[in-house]
Design an enzyme around this catalytic site. Structure first.
Site, PDB file in Angstrom:
ATOM      1  N   ASN A 226      -4.966  -4.619  -7.091  1.00  0.00           N
ATOM      2  CA  ASN A 226      -6.169  -3.968  -6.585  1.00  0.00           C
ATOM      3  C   ASN A 226      -6.004  -2.459  -6.412  1.00  0.00           C
ATOM      4  O   ASN A 226      -6.998  -1.733  -6.386  1.00  0.00           O
ATOM      5  CB  ASN A 226      -6.550  -4.610  -5.235  1.00  0.00           C
ATOM      6  CG  ASN A 226      -7.579  -3.806  -4.476  1.00  0.00           C
ATOM      7  OD1 ASN A 226      -8.753  -3.759  -4.838  1.00  0.00           O
ATOM      8  ND2 ASN A 226      -7.154  -3.154  -3.399  1.00  0.00           N
TER       9      ASN A 226
ATOM     10  N   ASP B  99       0.849  -1.188   0.000  1.00  0.00           N
ATOM     11  CA  ASP B  99       0.000   0.000   0.000  1.00  0.00           C
ATOM     12  C   ASP B  99       0.888   1.242   0.000  1.00  0.00           C
ATOM     13  O   ASP B  99       2.043   1.180   0.437  1.00  0.00           O
ATOM     14  CB  ASP B  99      -0.912   0.015   1.238  1.00  0.00           C
ATOM     15  CG  ASP B  99      -2.184   0.806   1.009  1.00  0.00           C
ATOM     16  OD1 ASP B  99      -3.226   0.191   0.699  1.00  0.00           O
ATOM     17  OD2 ASP B  99      -2.141   2.039   1.130  1.00  0.00           O
TER      18      ASP B  99
ATOM     19  N   TYR C 235     -11.546   6.218 -15.643  1.00  0.00           N
ATOM     20  CA  TYR C 235     -11.546   4.980 -14.848  1.00  0.00           C
ATOM     21  C   TYR C 235     -12.145   3.839 -15.664  1.00  0.00           C
ATOM     22  O   TYR C 235     -11.605   2.726 -15.684  1.00  0.00           O
ATOM     23  CB  TYR C 235     -12.348   5.231 -13.577  1.00  0.00           C
ATOM     24  CG  TYR C 235     -12.454   4.069 -12.615  1.00  0.00           C
ATOM     25  CD1 TYR C 235     -11.342   3.628 -11.907  1.00  0.00           C
ATOM     26  CD2 TYR C 235     -13.675   3.451 -12.370  1.00  0.00           C
ATOM     27  CE1 TYR C 235     -11.440   2.583 -11.002  1.00  0.00           C
ATOM     28  CE2 TYR C 235     -13.789   2.413 -11.465  1.00  0.00           C
ATOM     29  CZ  TYR C 235     -12.667   1.975 -10.786  1.00  0.00           C
ATOM     30  OH  TYR C 235     -12.777   0.943  -9.885  1.00  0.00           O
TER      31      TYR C 235
END
Length: 266
Positions: free
Chosen positions: A92, A39, A158
């Site tokens: 992700n 992350d 997106y």
């Protein structure tokens, strides 16, 4: 630890400091996998890794801005160094979209979406491929979006990025199948970090979207999305590749009621 579906496997999960990534990390850890939490947010990522270790799992944290090729390739190598292999790759990570009309979106906005959704995934998959090929086994799980499938308004960059991701994933699935590497896409509908942010900005629209879902709610990242990812990462999915799984409570069947307020046309 609840089962051992992933015993002996090592996984990289980007964007796993919160939301869907965290939910998948928890399911993988409970199934016996070693997990590298990845992350950009150090505090959140380290907290998730610590919580996985509290579960009895092998887990570590690595900070990464996935738009940086050197960093994302380094994440794959770190997993091999830390755990001895990389067997499962979950892409992700995404920062969130700029919800405005298509005619107002700059080239830079589209370029950034492609950095997140296409190039970051391309780089991580290219780095993982030789390790998976050598072992004759691998699982790639990329997180797509209904936004692209249904062409939702306000998020054109997106939508484009996620559909490019689907095309790339399916192409890799075709080419890498002979090496025992399966690559699939999950299009989720979940109360993720990005959805929570949207709900803060447009609570009425978010509430309507959840109510319009055939199941009447948004999915739980761990219980609803994580379990499907666990299946795709397991030996049970060895004959499943190149697929898009709509893990969305049935929202894709008739489309999603999606009409956010984008303000007046310019």
């Amino acid at each position: 630890m609840t089962d051992a579906l992933l015993a002996g496997r090592a996984a990289v999960i980007t964007g796993s400091g919160d939301g869907i990534g965290e939910g998948i990390a928890r399911r993988f850890a409970a199934a016996g996998a070693a997990v590298l939490v990845v992350d950009i947010n150090v505090e959140k990522g380290e907290a998730v890794a610590a919580s996985l270790r509290d579960m009895g799992a092998r887990a570590a944290f690595r900070r990464c801005d996935v738009r940086n090729r050197e960093m994302i390739v380094g994440v794959v190598e770190a997993c091999v160094e830390e755990f001895g292999s990389i067997d499962i790759l979950v892409n992700n990570a995404y920062r969130g979209e700029n919800m405005t009309r298509i005619e107002t979106k700059s080239d830079d906005i589209f370029a950034e979406s492609l950095e997140f959704n296409l190039y970051a995934v391309k780089w991580s998959m290219e780095a993982a491929f030789p390790h998976m090929r050598q072992r004759g086994w691998g699982r790639v799980i990329n997180i797509g979006s209904l936004n692209g499938v249904n062409a939702h308004i306000g998020t054109a960059e997106y939508n484009v990025g996620k559909e490019a991701l689907r095309a790339y994933t399916r192409s890799a699935a075709r080419e890498w199948a002979r090496h025992g590497i399966c690559a699939n896409i999950i299009c989720p509908a979940a109360a993720s970090a990005s959805f929570r942010h949207f709900a803060e900005l447009q609570p009425e629209q978010a509430s309507q979207a959840a109510a319009a879902n055939p199941m009447g709610r948004m999915g739980d990242p761990e219980k609803d999305i994580g379990g499907v990812a666990l299946f795709l990462a397991s030996e049970d999915a060895r004959y499943v590749t190149g697929n898009t799984l709509f893990v969305d409570g049935g929202a894709h069947i008739n489309g999603v009621a999606w009409a956010p307020d984008l303000g007046p046309e310019q």
